[in-house]
Enzyme design. Sequence first.
Site, PDB file in Angstrom:
ATOM      1  N   CYS A   8      51.118 -14.414  -1.568  1.00 24.52           N
ATOM      2  CA  CYS A   8      51.440 -15.596  -1.257  1.00 24.52           C
ATOM      3  C   CYS A   8      50.884 -16.701  -2.516  1.00 24.52           C
ATOM      4  O   CYS A   8      50.298 -16.065  -3.420  1.00 24.52           O
ATOM      5  CB  CYS A   8      51.166 -16.258   0.142  1.00 24.52           C
ATOM      6  SG  CYS A   8      49.490 -16.413   0.615  1.00 24.52           S
ATOM      7  N   ARG A  14      49.440 -17.328   4.686  1.00 23.38           N
ATOM      8  CA  ARG A  14      50.611 -16.172   5.033  1.00 23.38           C
ATOM      9  C   ARG A  14      50.379 -14.700   4.573  1.00 23.38           C
ATOM     10  O   ARG A  14      50.395 -13.974   5.786  1.00 23.38           O
ATOM     11  CB  ARG A  14      51.803 -16.725   4.236  1.00 23.38           C
ATOM     12  CG  ARG A  14      52.415 -18.077   4.689  1.00 23.38           C
ATOM     13  CD  ARG A  14      53.189 -18.513   3.678  1.00 23.38           C
ATOM     14  NE  ARG A  14      52.893 -19.023   2.704  1.00 23.38           N
ATOM     15  CZ  ARG A  14      53.441 -19.671   1.365  1.00 23.38           C
ATOM     16  NH1 ARG A  14      54.575 -19.717   1.430  1.00 23.38           N
ATOM     17  NH2 ARG A  14      52.657 -19.859   0.438  1.00 23.38           N
ATOM     18  N   ASP A 122      55.372 -22.512   3.822  1.00 28.35           N
ATOM     19  CA  ASP A 122      53.831 -22.476   3.636  1.00 28.35           C
ATOM     20  C   ASP A 122      53.307 -23.640   4.904  1.00 28.35           C
ATOM     21  O   ASP A 122      53.677 -24.770   4.972  1.00 28.35           O
ATOM     22  CB  ASP A 122      53.560 -23.255   2.345  1.00 28.35           C
ATOM     23  CG  ASP A 122      52.159 -23.268   2.014  1.00 28.35           C
ATOM     24  OD1 ASP A 122      51.359 -23.179   2.979  1.00 28.35           O
ATOM     25  OD2 ASP A 122      51.661 -23.523   1.119  1.00 28.35           O
TER      26      ASP A 122
HETATM   27  P1  4NP Z   1      49.073 -19.693   1.546  1.00 29.71           P
HETATM   28  O1  4NP Z   1      49.034 -21.154   1.758  1.00 29.71           O
HETATM   29  O2  4NP Z   1      49.689 -19.630   0.166  1.00 29.71           O
HETATM   30  O3  4NP Z   1      49.963 -19.097   2.629  1.00 29.71           O
HETATM   31  O4  4NP Z   1      47.548 -18.808   1.699  1.00 29.71           O
HETATM   32  C1  4NP Z   1      48.294 -22.045   1.162  1.00 29.71           C
HETATM   33  C2  4NP Z   1      46.812 -22.273   1.078  1.00 29.71           C
HETATM   34  C3  4NP Z   1      46.212 -23.088   0.285  1.00 29.71           C
HETATM   35  C4  4NP Z   1      47.045 -24.060  -0.616  1.00 29.71           C
HETATM   36  C5  4NP Z   1      48.261 -23.953  -0.489  1.00 29.71           C
HETATM   37  C6  4NP Z   1      48.943 -22.979   0.313  1.00 29.71           C
HETATM   38  N1  4NP Z   1      46.369 -24.781  -1.267  1.00 29.71           N
HETATM   39  O5  4NP Z   1      47.024 -25.804  -1.847  1.00 29.71           O
HETATM   40  O6  4NP Z   1      45.085 -24.800  -1.286  1.00 29.71           O
END
Ligand code: 4NP
Length: 151
Positions: A8, A14, A122
């Site tokens: 991800c 995720r 997300d």
């Molecule tokens: P992930 O979610 O891609 O599912 O781990 C996110 C976690 C952090 C961020 C964006 C999406 N961020 O912008 O820090």
Amino acid sequence: MTKVLMVCLGNICRSPLAEGILQSKLSLESFFVDSAGTGDWHIGSQPDKRSIAVAKKYNIDLTTQRARQFKVKDFDTFDRIYVMDRSNYDNVIKLAPTNEAKSKVKLILNEITPGQNTEVPDPYFGGEDGFEHVYQLLDEVCNVIAKDLKS
Ligand code: 4NP
């Protein structure tokens, strides 16, 4: 040993869930499941506490996971690379050195809705219910992936 990588953006919401859920459905003697993020902001961090909490509710422990960034060598290490959304897909494909490497990369929900390019949303900027929704989506698709891997 078949190796599967879940990818991800941050590797804190995720893909840690996808890693834990798929692991729970496979024998770890025959399968290795890992996860990574395309971004570098959260390297070394534990999964988001909301991912840890929803997984715990279903008896899956994410607390030993630490975020890492996707690297080009992952194309050699892993047999299958599942990405959560189209942006992850583009970012991983950009790094692929060969067509064989490209062919390992799949949008994960296409395993249940082929060709639709549906994304795992997300949940980072939303509430707890987003994490439950992501859990349910990943549980459903990991049932299909696990069955396929074992056949
Ligand atoms: P992930 O979610 O891609 O599912 O781990 C996110 C976690 C952090 C961020 C964006 C999406 N961020 O912008 O820090």
